[in-house]
Design a protein around this motif. Structure first.
Motif, short mmCIF file in Angstrom:
data_model
loop_
_atom_site.label_atom_id
_atom_site.label_comp_id
_atom_site.label_asym_id
_atom_site.label_seq_id
_atom_site.Cartn_x
_atom_site.Cartn_y
_atom_site.Cartn_z
N PHE A 10 5.35 4.45 2.53
CA PHE A 10 5.71 5.52 3.45
C PHE A 10 6.48 4.95 4.64
O PHE A 10 7.55 5.44 5.00
N ASP A 11 5.94 3.90 5.23
CA ASP A 11 6.56 3.32 6.44
C ASP A 11 7.95 2.77 6.13
O ASP A 11 8.88 2.92 6.93
N VAL A 69 -2.99 11.38 5.34
CA VAL A 69 -3.31 10.88 6.67
C VAL A 69 -3.84 12.03 7.55
O VAL A 69 -4.79 11.87 8.31
N ASP A 96 -8.68 10.63 3.88
CA ASP A 96 -8.66 10.23 2.47
C ASP A 96 -9.67 10.99 1.60
O ASP A 96 -9.33 11.41 0.49
N THR A 136 0.85 -1.19 0.00
CA THR A 136 0.00 0.00 0.00
C THR A 136 0.89 1.25 0.00
O THR A 136 2.09 1.17 0.28
N GLN A 185 1.53 11.70 1.11
CA GLN A 185 0.90 10.65 1.90
C GLN A 185 0.66 11.13 3.34
O GLN A 185 -0.39 10.84 3.93
N GLN A 202 0.78 3.51 2.17
CA GLN A 202 1.24 3.67 3.56
C GLN A 202 2.41 2.71 3.85
O GLN A 202 3.35 3.09 4.55
N ASP A 203 2.37 1.51 3.28
CA ASP A 203 3.53 0.60 3.42
C ASP A 203 4.80 1.26 2.87
O ASP A 203 5.88 1.17 3.45
#
Ligand code: ARG
Ligand code: ZN
Length: 461
Positions: free
Chosen positions: A360-361, A404, A408, A355, A400, A357-358
């Protein structure tokens, strides 16, 4: 180029020479971009370019004729075009021979009479020489880049004057027609739709027409030995693909497989951002990995090798962000690259990968010393920093993080409004911040200070 001569004749007839030229002044030789101050020129607005180029493969030399149709925005005694490393043989303004001089990237044209503000005029430039790539502050090359079988033609941020006289600024979009003449059997791919392909003697002229306004850095006329075909995408959108015949069978198959996804990617981004902005799409896959990058040439990305799916999604996303909604000044490059990288991640998620977010992390786990955190995303001060990982990765992470922060639905509305309101125009980082605050109803300056204007790894926002 019947069209060229027709236009020259009709404008000659329509010519009006002002009586008093005293108040007429030279158009500015540059627009003062912080990184490329000589880029672009003042005093007129280019509307259309008819470009005819004959590329002689044996000598790697080109001969060109460019007819620019423009509107004067001041009373002009002279005006400039940008042209690099090529020699001008003649210039006519409204059909009459004009004086000219060349210095550096500046071609100064002095017509026999002044050009009155508001009037449309034509400039016909005949030129030629050996095409030499332009070298950037970061030492990457662009422009007309000879390859073993032709030329890889890319223009960001300053390559287009390496093969045609042009008002080389993203702030002056125009329509283009390209007649590219190459030895018979070679393929020439420019922007827009293929109008005709005419073989005479041992040469073939490929005529392409881009009817949607285009920033000069997005022009291409890439040529060589290609497998070339046309297919259709969503809503009958013409998709033109060219793949270098030098690739072996495995690469050919890989190219076909990834290019076959273009239609689905266009459909997905159209749903997310708003309708695809152009009347054609496609890809040029050249065997030219010495170039070192791909480029989102309008409606037709240039790839210097067989691209992976992420890269194809990235270059397609640029058609909305970069090509249609365009930076007005080069230090704002993250508006192109951060957005295209975020969209590339978003397509990856859609296609079943990690994703956004994945992503981003994963990047956020990098230590504060990592090169992705500096220089700051916006407000670059060194042109050698244009295409660093911070522009791409931290730029995408900023979006991103914004998603958050505002949620969204608001974030999607921001992206859609950014495209709807900026379509076919040029924009700034300040415009984006204002829009994000308006749509979200939040005061976001501390957030953007942290993510865009401060070097280093953000710790809280
Ligand atoms: N805009 C291209 C991309 O999508 C990169 C262009 C780099 N140009 C250069 N002269 N280094 O990533
Ligand atoms: Zn990009």
């Amino acid at each position: 180029m019947r069209r060229v001569f027709t236009a020259v004749l009709s404008l000659t007839v329509a010519l009006a020479i002002p009586s008093a030229a005293a108040a007429f002044s030279p158009g500015a030789p540059g627009l003062g971009d912080p990184f490329f101050p000589d880029q672009g020129n003042g005093g007129y607005d280019a509307l259309h370019y008819d470009v005819a180029i004959d590329y002689r493969y044996d000598a790697q030399s080109l001969r060109g004729t460019v007819l620019m149709t423009a509107r004067a925005t001041q009373d002009l005694s002279s005006f400039n075009l940008d042209l690099r490393g090529l020699q001008v043989r003649s210039v006519r303004v409204n059909g009459r021979f004009a004086d000219r001089s060349q210095a550096g990237q500046e071609l100064t044209i002095t017509p026999s009479g002044g050009l009155r503000a508001g009037r449309t005029f034509t400039a016909l430039v005949e030129y030629g020489g050996t095409a030499t790539p332009v070298v950037d502050p970061d030492e990457s090359i662009e422009g007309w880049i000879p390859t073993p079988d032709g030329a890889f033609v890319v223009g960001e941020p300053q390559g287009t004057p390496g093969w045609m006289p042009v008002n080389d600024t993203p702030r002056d979009k125009a329509t283009y027609a390209f007649a590219i003449t190459v030895p018979k059997g070679k393929t020439a791919v420019a922007n827009g739709k293929l109008v005709s392909k005419v073989t005479l003697g041992g040469k073939t002229t490929w005529l392409w027409k881009e009817d949607d306004p285009m920033a000069s850095y997005l022009a291409t006329a890439t040529n060589g030995d290609f497998r070339f075909w046309k297919t259709t995408g969503p809503g009958g959108l013409p998709i033109y693909n060219a793949v270098d015949t030098a690739f072996g069978p495995e690469d050919q198959a890989a190219a076909d497989e990834v290019l076959a996804k273009q239609g689905d990617i266009i459909t997905f981004f159209s749903g997310l951002f708003g309708p695809y902005p152009y009347a054609s799409a496609g890809a040029i896959v050249d065997d030219a990995d010495f170039v070192g990058y791909a480029l989102e040439s309008q409606g037709r990305a240039n790839y210097d090798r067989v691209p992976d799916e992420d890269t194809v999604a990235h270059e397609i996303a640029h058609q909305w962000f970069g090509n249609s909604v365009t930076l007005g000044s080069w230090p704002d490059i993250w508006l192109n690259e951060g957005f295209a990288t975020w969209a590339e991640w978003r397509w990856g998620e859609e296609a079943g990968g990690p994703t956004v977010q994945d992503q981003f992390d994963r990047f956020y786990a990098r230590p504060p010393t990592s090169s992705i955190w500096s220089p700051p995303v916006a407000g670059l001060t060194d042109p050698a920093d244009l295409f660093t990982s911070s522009t791409y990765i931290k730029g995408a992470m900023a979006l991103q993080a914004l998603r958050v922060k505002v949620g969204d639905p608001a974030f999607t509305q921001i992206l859609r409004a950014w495209f709807a309101e900026g379509r076919a125009q040029t924009v700034t980082t300040a415009d984006f911040i204002a829009l994000a605050e308006r749509v979200s109803g939040q005061e976001l300056s501390p957030f953007f200070d942290t993510w865009l204007f401060t070097a280093g790894k953000p710790v809280s926002w």
